[in-house]
Design an enzyme around this catalytic site. Sequence first.
Site, PDB file in Angstrom:
ATOM      1  N   HIS A 205     -13.400  68.303  19.587  1.00 15.68           N
ATOM      2  CA  HIS A 205     -12.689  67.838  18.407  1.00 15.68           C
ATOM      3  C   HIS A 205     -11.688  68.899  17.971  1.00 15.68           C
ATOM      4  O   HIS A 205     -11.694  70.030  18.465  1.00 15.68           O
ATOM      5  CB  HIS A 205     -13.668  67.557  17.258  1.00 15.68           C
ATOM      6  CG  HIS A 205     -14.397  68.780  16.783  1.00 15.68           C
ATOM      7  ND1 HIS A 205     -15.415  69.378  17.518  1.00 15.68           N
ATOM      8  CD2 HIS A 205     -14.241  69.553  15.666  1.00 15.68           C
ATOM      9  CE1 HIS A 205     -15.854  70.435  16.869  1.00 15.68           C
ATOM     10  NE2 HIS A 205     -15.171  70.577  15.747  1.00 15.68           N
ATOM     11  N   ASP A 207     -10.042  70.479  14.131  1.00 17.06           N
ATOM     12  CA  ASP A 207     -10.354  70.525  12.705  1.00 17.06           C
ATOM     13  C   ASP A 207      -9.154  70.018  11.913  1.00 17.06           C
ATOM     14  O   ASP A 207      -8.025  70.480  12.135  1.00 17.06           O
ATOM     15  CB  ASP A 207     -10.689  71.954  12.274  1.00 17.06           C
ATOM     16  CG  ASP A 207     -11.950  72.480  12.956  1.00 17.06           C
ATOM     17  OD1 ASP A 207     -12.769  71.657  13.404  1.00 17.06           O
ATOM     18  OD2 ASP A 207     -12.102  73.722  13.028  1.00 17.06           O
ATOM     19  N   HIS A 262     -11.911  72.103  20.537  1.00 10.78           N
ATOM     20  CA  HIS A 262     -13.072  72.939  20.854  1.00 10.78           C
ATOM     21  C   HIS A 262     -14.348  72.108  20.832  1.00 10.78           C
ATOM     22  O   HIS A 262     -14.359  70.968  20.362  1.00 10.78           O
ATOM     23  CB  HIS A 262     -13.178  74.121  19.891  1.00 10.78           C
ATOM     24  CG  HIS A 262     -13.190  73.746  18.440  1.00 10.78           C
ATOM     25  ND1 HIS A 262     -12.078  73.261  17.765  1.00 10.78           N
ATOM     26  CD2 HIS A 262     -14.177  73.783  17.498  1.00 10.78           C
ATOM     27  CE1 HIS A 262     -12.378  73.014  16.503  1.00 10.78           C
ATOM     28  NE2 HIS A 262     -13.654  73.317  16.314  1.00 10.78           N
ATOM     29  N   ARG A 272     -28.675  78.692  18.369  1.00 13.10           N
ATOM     30  CA  ARG A 272     -27.365  79.171  17.917  1.00 13.10           C
ATOM     31  C   ARG A 272     -27.164  78.733  16.471  1.00 13.10           C
ATOM     32  O   ARG A 272     -27.389  77.570  16.128  1.00 13.10           O
ATOM     33  CB  ARG A 272     -26.253  78.619  18.803  1.00 13.10           C
ATOM     34  CG  ARG A 272     -24.854  79.125  18.433  1.00 13.10           C
ATOM     35  CD  ARG A 272     -23.821  78.666  19.460  1.00 13.10           C
ATOM     36  NE  ARG A 272     -22.508  79.231  19.179  1.00 13.10           N
ATOM     37  CZ  ARG A 272     -21.586  78.655  18.399  1.00 13.10           C
ATOM     38  NH1 ARG A 272     -21.848  77.479  17.837  1.00 13.10           N
ATOM     39  NH2 ARG A 272     -20.422  79.226  18.176  1.00 13.10           N
TER      40      ARG A 272
END
Length: 332
Positions: A205, A207, A262, A272
């Site tokens: 996607h 941002d 990303h 994570r």
Amino acid sequence: MVVLTKPGIDHFPIVKNCKSSSFFNGVPLIDLSKPNSKNLIVKACEEFGFFKVINHSVPTEFITKLESEAIKFFSSPLSEKQKAGPADPFGYGNKKIGPNGDVGWVEYILLSTNSEFNYHKFASILGVNPETIRAAVNDYVSAVKKMACEILEMLAEGLNIHPRNVFSKLLMDEKSDSVFRLNHYPPCPEIQQFSDNNLIGFGEHTDPQIISVLRSNNTSGLQILLKNGHWISVPPDPNSFFINVGESLQVMTNGRFKSVRHRVLANSVKSRLSMIYFGGPPLSEKIAPLASLMEGEESLYEEFTWFEYKKSAYKTRLADNRLVLFEKVAAS
């Protein structure tokens, strides 16, 4: 790239033949204390739409405190965490990303930085103090927002735009529509059966806001898409911040800066944790290329308000190109 689904992990998306073991060492590194950093930031935004900053102004204790509170929350039983949800859009979410069918190996908390999120949703979760979380988020977000504004003002200087707060004032506005997200990617031992394949933690996607400030722990997973069409893995660095150009900044620079595409891959053995500040303008703010950057060029985009863009983006899937609906059609 081929995306598959494979039974056994609830039909989560799999990326086939994705070589994620080698890291890309060409991510631009910007030392914010150096006098030439403004020019290096401009170059990074033009070439990658993504860079890493060091010598930032965010206190280490703010980072450590918020990460500690986040780990405490995400370590709670699922039935407890769900009391802070569903994410509508703010609150706790698990595996479902957005309203349009996207899924990932992730759980998260999404918070508004302006409106009063009901932190007392956390009160009934054993071992979690809502006021401690609120204070940790507020301290961290205030410091990261200040850094984001400093970077945006360096950008304006590097582009020779006046006034230098042309971008940063949108984040500083009391009606700024900024959000903050805590993402937790649990370890997924089942990935090992996929050989060269990888489980998607958060799908590809861009941002939509002006700027994104990302900090994660020392676990790999983040990948960005280069202009040549190759996905590359970004080495984790818990002591630095990664900066993403948002789609709104892409429009304001008339495409000179590109919003980086990303994604995050799940990890087989390590969890994570990432913390992302999305700096957005007020809902009524008109987004259009800045006249001072046009130099006789034609605008590539129609003018729109941030509210119109958010409303349109909410109807899309993660991987969709949201800007295409606002691009000007060249005269034939």
